[in-house]
Write a protein that holds these residues in place. Structure first.
Motif, PDB file in Angstrom:
ATOM      1  N   THR A   1       0.755  -1.324   0.220  1.00  0.00           N
ATOM      2  CA  THR A   1       0.071  -0.099   0.073  1.00  0.00           C
ATOM      3  C   THR A   1       0.883   1.260  -0.009  1.00  0.00           C
ATOM      4  O   THR A   1       0.460   2.191  -0.660  1.00  0.00           O
ATOM      5  CB  THR A   1      -0.809  -0.043   1.215  1.00  0.00           C
ATOM      6  OG1 THR A   1      -1.690  -1.221   1.200  1.00  0.00           O
ATOM      7  CG2 THR A   1      -1.887   1.228   1.160  1.00  0.00           C
ATOM      8  N   THR A   2       1.841   1.240   0.737  1.00  0.00           N
ATOM      9  CA  THR A   2       2.707   2.337   1.010  1.00  0.00           C
ATOM     10  C   THR A   2       3.408   2.726  -0.428  1.00  0.00           C
ATOM     11  O   THR A   2       3.196   4.070  -0.783  1.00  0.00           O
ATOM     12  CB  THR A   2       3.915   2.362   2.032  1.00  0.00           C
ATOM     13  OG1 THR A   2       3.295   1.662   3.255  1.00  0.00           O
ATOM     14  CG2 THR A   2       4.748   3.239   2.207  1.00  0.00           C
ATOM     15  N   GLU A   3       3.869   1.861  -1.289  1.00  0.00           N
ATOM     16  CA  GLU A   3       4.421   2.290  -2.321  1.00  0.00           C
ATOM     17  C   GLU A   3       3.297   2.477  -3.316  1.00  0.00           C
ATOM     18  O   GLU A   3       3.553   3.413  -4.223  1.00  0.00           O
ATOM     19  CB  GLU A   3       5.261   0.983  -2.862  1.00  0.00           C
ATOM     20  CG  GLU A   3       6.202   1.539  -4.205  1.00  0.00           C
ATOM     21  CD  GLU A   3       6.917   0.534  -5.011  1.00  0.00           C
ATOM     22  OE1 GLU A   3       6.496  -0.890  -4.765  1.00  0.00           O
ATOM     23  OE2 GLU A   3       7.590   0.817  -5.850  1.00  0.00           O
TER      24      GLU A   3
ATOM     25  N   VAL B   1      -8.079   5.275  -2.780  1.00  0.00           N
ATOM     26  CA  VAL B   1      -8.626   4.852  -1.574  1.00  0.00           C
ATOM     27  C   VAL B   1      -7.264   3.937  -1.106  1.00  0.00           C
ATOM     28  O   VAL B   1      -6.968   2.907  -1.815  1.00  0.00           O
ATOM     29  CB  VAL B   1      -9.918   3.990  -2.089  1.00  0.00           C
ATOM     30  CG1 VAL B   1     -10.326   3.413  -0.602  1.00  0.00           C
ATOM     31  CG2 VAL B   1     -10.955   4.717  -2.577  1.00  0.00           C
ATOM     32  N   ASP B   2      -7.331   4.149   0.010  1.00  0.00           N
ATOM     33  CA  ASP B   2      -6.143   3.223   0.764  1.00  0.00           C
ATOM     34  C   ASP B   2      -7.002   2.018   1.201  1.00  0.00           C
ATOM     35  O   ASP B   2      -7.851   2.191   2.525  1.00  0.00           O
ATOM     36  CB  ASP B   2      -5.477   3.955   2.019  1.00  0.00           C
ATOM     37  CG  ASP B   2      -4.917   3.074   2.795  1.00  0.00           C
ATOM     38  OD1 ASP B   2      -4.764   1.936   2.754  1.00  0.00           O
ATOM     39  OD2 ASP B   2      -4.137   3.617   3.824  1.00  0.00           O
ATOM     40  N   GLY B   3      -6.857   0.847   0.823  1.00  0.00           N
ATOM     41  CA  GLY B   3      -7.615  -0.447   1.072  1.00  0.00           C
ATOM     42  C   GLY B   3      -6.875  -1.240   1.827  1.00  0.00           C
ATOM     43  O   GLY B   3      -7.404  -2.514   1.902  1.00  0.00           O
ATOM     44  N   ALA B   4      -5.852  -0.862   2.503  1.00  0.00           N
ATOM     45  CA  ALA B   4      -5.039  -1.909   3.195  1.00  0.00           C
ATOM     46  C   ALA B   4      -5.601  -2.770   4.182  1.00  0.00           C
ATOM     47  O   ALA B   4      -5.572  -4.015   4.243  1.00  0.00           O
ATOM     48  CB  ALA B   4      -3.884  -1.113   3.960  1.00  0.00           C
ATOM     49  N   GLN B   5      -6.515  -1.940   4.846  1.00  0.00           N
ATOM     50  CA  GLN B   5      -7.449  -2.734   5.795  1.00  0.00           C
ATOM     51  C   GLN B   5      -8.929  -3.313   5.420  1.00  0.00           C
ATOM     52  O   GLN B   5      -9.464  -4.159   6.158  1.00  0.00           O
ATOM     53  CB  GLN B   5      -7.562  -1.961   6.973  1.00  0.00           C
ATOM     54  CG  GLN B   5      -6.406  -1.569   7.906  1.00  0.00           C
ATOM     55  CD  GLN B   5      -5.658  -2.450   8.566  1.00  0.00           C
ATOM     56  OE1 GLN B   5      -6.279  -3.638   8.811  1.00  0.00           O
ATOM     57  NE2 GLN B   5      -4.307  -2.394   8.667  1.00  0.00           N
ATOM     58  N   ALA B   6      -9.322  -3.019   4.153  1.00  0.00           N
ATOM     59  CA  ALA B   6     -10.580  -3.003   3.679  1.00  0.00           C
ATOM     60  C   ALA B   6     -10.524  -4.723   3.286  1.00  0.00           C
ATOM     61  O   ALA B   6     -11.567  -5.335   3.418  1.00  0.00           O
ATOM     62  CB  ALA B   6     -11.029  -2.191   2.869  1.00  0.00           C
TER      63      ALA B   6
ATOM     64  N   ILE C   1      -3.295  -1.780  -2.075  1.00  0.00           N
ATOM     65  CA  ILE C   1      -3.496  -2.819  -1.020  1.00  0.00           C
ATOM     66  C   ILE C   1      -2.247  -3.391  -0.965  1.00  0.00           C
ATOM     67  O   ILE C   1      -1.206  -3.301  -1.846  1.00  0.00           O
ATOM     68  CB  ILE C   1      -4.609  -3.799  -1.769  1.00  0.00           C
ATOM     69  CG1 ILE C   1      -3.977  -4.512  -2.932  1.00  0.00           C
ATOM     70  CG2 ILE C   1      -6.030  -3.427  -1.903  1.00  0.00           C
ATOM     71  CD1 ILE C   1      -5.005  -5.894  -3.503  1.00  0.00           C
ATOM     72  N   SER C   2      -2.171  -4.217   0.094  1.00  0.00           N
ATOM     73  CA  SER C   2      -1.019  -5.071   0.682  1.00  0.00           C
ATOM     74  C   SER C   2      -1.463  -6.322   0.847  1.00  0.00           C
ATOM     75  O   SER C   2      -2.339  -6.650   1.673  1.00  0.00           O
ATOM     76  CB  SER C   2      -0.449  -4.516   2.138  1.00  0.00           C
ATOM     77  OG  SER C   2      -0.047  -3.240   1.998  1.00  0.00           O
ATOM     78  N   SER C   3      -0.618  -7.103   0.193  1.00  0.00           N
ATOM     79  CA  SER C   3      -0.684  -8.566   0.500  1.00  0.00           C
ATOM     80  C   SER C   3      -0.488  -9.277   1.977  1.00  0.00           C
ATOM     81  O   SER C   3      -1.319 -10.041   2.258  1.00  0.00           O
ATOM     82  CB  SER C   3       0.325  -9.468  -0.427  1.00  0.00           C
ATOM     83  OG  SER C   3       0.691 -10.633  -0.162  1.00  0.00           O
ATOM     84  N   HIS C   4       0.266  -8.426   2.514  1.00  0.00           N
ATOM     85  CA  HIS C   4       0.403  -9.203   3.818  1.00  0.00           C
ATOM     86  C   HIS C   4      -0.644  -8.799   5.007  1.00  0.00           C
ATOM     87  O   HIS C   4      -0.612  -9.477   5.823  1.00  0.00           O
ATOM     88  CB  HIS C   4       1.946  -8.831   4.575  1.00  0.00           C
ATOM     89  CG  HIS C   4       1.749  -7.240   5.073  1.00  0.00           C
ATOM     90  ND1 HIS C   4       1.429  -6.891   6.074  1.00  0.00           N
ATOM     91  CD2 HIS C   4       1.799  -6.139   4.298  1.00  0.00           C
ATOM     92  CE1 HIS C   4       1.507  -5.842   6.389  1.00  0.00           C
ATOM     93  NE2 HIS C   4       1.728  -5.178   5.060  1.00  0.00           N
ATOM     94  N   LYS C   5      -1.610  -8.038   4.435  1.00  0.00           N
ATOM     95  CA  LYS C   5      -2.717  -7.728   5.342  1.00  0.00           C
ATOM     96  C   LYS C   5      -3.686  -8.870   4.780  1.00  0.00           C
ATOM     97  O   LYS C   5      -5.050  -8.643   5.485  1.00  0.00           O
ATOM     98  CB  LYS C   5      -3.329  -6.365   4.913  1.00  0.00           C
ATOM     99  CG  LYS C   5      -2.325  -5.258   5.293  1.00  0.00           C
ATOM    100  CD  LYS C   5      -2.127  -4.667   6.768  1.00  0.00           C
ATOM    101  CE  LYS C   5      -1.267  -3.317   6.664  1.00  0.00           C
ATOM    102  NZ  LYS C   5      -0.803  -3.170   7.852  1.00  0.00           N
ATOM    103  N   LEU C   6      -3.522  -9.474   4.014  1.00  0.00           N
ATOM    104  CA  LEU C   6      -4.536 -10.568   2.946  1.00  0.00           C
ATOM    105  C   LEU C   6      -4.187 -11.614   3.298  1.00  0.00           C
ATOM    106  O   LEU C   6      -4.409 -12.355   2.217  1.00  0.00           O
ATOM    107  CB  LEU C   6      -4.727  -9.816   1.743  1.00  0.00           C
ATOM    108  CG  LEU C   6      -5.822  -9.943   0.897  1.00  0.00           C
ATOM    109  CD1 LEU C   6      -7.084  -9.634   1.438  1.00  0.00           C
ATOM    110  CD2 LEU C   6      -5.500  -9.303  -0.436  1.00  0.00           C
TER     111      LEU C   6
END
Ligand code: PMP
Length: 424
Positions: free
Chosen positions: A112-114, A217-222, A240-245
């Motif tokens: 997400t950050t990148e 949209v920052d979807g990291a937690q969604a 999005i981030s894979s590690h949150k998923l």
């Protein structure tokens, strides 16, 4: 849940029975959940920081390195073609997962950050100038604040902030007032990592688009809690981030509307993002390679797609009902603890219970819970402005995933009673 507790926790009735979903069957897929920590069965409630990985993901990653590894895109040999096909199939999986119109709209990033930095650098520097405004909310993670702040410092644009109320909801009227001809980007979190608030993204997009303003949209937690459809939301970028998923670390994705991505300049230069290079002139690849300079994280992309297949295979209806029930149970159980104050009681919430307990520092709470094998996170959760808004230095945060159970919530509540007894 009693009427009094419903009132105290401000949550509605439990939507569905907890046993609707075979949570113990799911837990069997996550070997780490069988660990003992400090002599006690692990209770892992730090999922907003990172989720655990199912065996399927571990095995897919291992199989990649054991049987499929080669550099992609440029090779004519068998392994290179195999790895390329797997990598591009992973992109298709992510496009399907977010319901992008095409896989060209999915750029692999490190997370997400990148993804946010990519948009701030590439879109931002090409389209935002002195006097323009970037609109974010008061509940953003630092990774959806700092890249925009850096952009504003360099361009002379202004960062504006949508305030939040005491429950942790954005004040929608203030958002509408802040929108103007000067606004060139709205960047907002879908689900807050420190409050659990679910923001009304579709409504936000509709209002912003009325001014022709793109929305990131920052979807990291969604994405691990809600079914996300970028076309339905109407947003222009989704990170999005894979590690949150339930996938590997070091990989994630940016969804971008094709017309916008197409018009944006590359973000980094290097191999794979070019059509041709000479000392006089370089021409760039088509989407999405234009934004993927250098050798990418192939194993990560494959692991991420495996995690998505695993997770979507369970079914969002089951998953959402189970998580909703556990979250409501947690609010009920914690509301019984004397001197506990919830931070974040938004109208729509998922995944997170943040709280302060008497005047005990959250780091002490976290350390004592850890002695009981319970992993929670304490601190500002990379949302320092949220702490400032609520005039607290930190919270204790229990964050849930599909494999958490009501028994684990009971262990947390028991642990918190123990903390109170120690500090009496
Ligand atoms: N946004 C939110 C809401 C987050 O919770 C996080 C991770 N804590 C990030 C962005 C950053 O994600 P990553 O570290 O995976 O880039």
């Amino acid at each position: 849940m009693s009427e009094a507790l419903l009132e105290k926790t401000k949550m509605g009735p439990v939507a569905c029975p907890i046993d609707f979903f075979d949570v113990y069957g799911v837990r069997d897929d996550f070997p780490i959940l069988r660990s003992r920590v400090r002599g006690k069965p692990l209770v892992y409630l730090d999922n907003a920081a990172t989720t655990q990985k199912p065996l399927q993901v571990v095995e897919a990653t291992r199989a990649y390195y054991e049987k499929q590894n080669a550099n992609i895109h440029r090779g004519v040999h068998y392994l290179s073609e195999l790895a390329t096909n797997k990598y591009e199939a992973a992109r298709e999986t992510i496009a399907g997962f977010l319901n992008a119109e095409s896989a060209r709209e999915i750029v692999f990033t490190s997370g997400t950050t990148e993804s946010i930095n990519l948009v701030a650098y590439s879109f931002g520097r090409a389209n935002i100038k002195a006097g323009d405004e970037v609109l974010i909310s008061a509940m953003e993670h630092h990774s959806n604040i700092v890249p925009w702040q850096m952009l504003c410092e360099q361009t002379g644009a202004k960062l504006r902030v949508i305030p939040i109320d005491d429950n942790g909801d954005i004040i929608f009227e203030e958002f509408e007032t802040l929108l103007s001809e000067k606004t060139k980007m709205v960047a907002i979190v879908h689900v807050s990592n420190s409050l659990g608030t679910i923001n009304p993204i579709k409504k936000i997009v509709e209002r912003a688009h009325a001014f022709d303003i793109p929305v990131l949209v920052d979807g990291a937690q969604a994405v691990s809690h809600l079914k996300v459809d970028v076309q339905e939301l109407g947003c222009d970028f989704y990170a999005i981030s894979s590690h949150k998923l339930f996938g590997p670390t070091g990989i994630g994705a940016l969804y971008g509307r094709e017309s916008l991505l197409d018009a944006m300049p590359p973000y980094q230069g290097g191999g794979d993002m070019i059509k041709s290079v000479s000392f006089e002139r370089t021409t760039y690849s088509e989407l999405p390679s234009k934004f993927e300079a250098g050798t990418p994280n192939m194993a990560g992309a494959i692991g991420m797609a495996t995690a998505i297949d695993y997770f979507t295979g369970i079914g969002y209806d089951k998953l959402e009902s189970h998580e909703d029930a556990v979250l409501r149970y947690a609010h009920e159980a914690l509301a019984d603890i004397p001197d506990l104050k919830f931070i974040g009681m938004a109208k729509a919430k998922t995944g997170v219970v943040s709280f302060v307990l008497s005047d005990i520092h959250p780091h002490d709470i976290g350390t004592i819970l850890d002695q009981n094998g319970i992993a929670v996170r304490t601190g500002h959760h990379c949302t320092q402005p949220v702490m400032e808004r609520f005039k607290i230095p930190a919270t204790t945060r229990a964050s849930f995933a599909l494999y958490n159970t009501v028994d684990e919530v009971d262990r947390l509540a028991e642990g918190l009673h123990g903390v109170l007894n120690l500090f009496k």
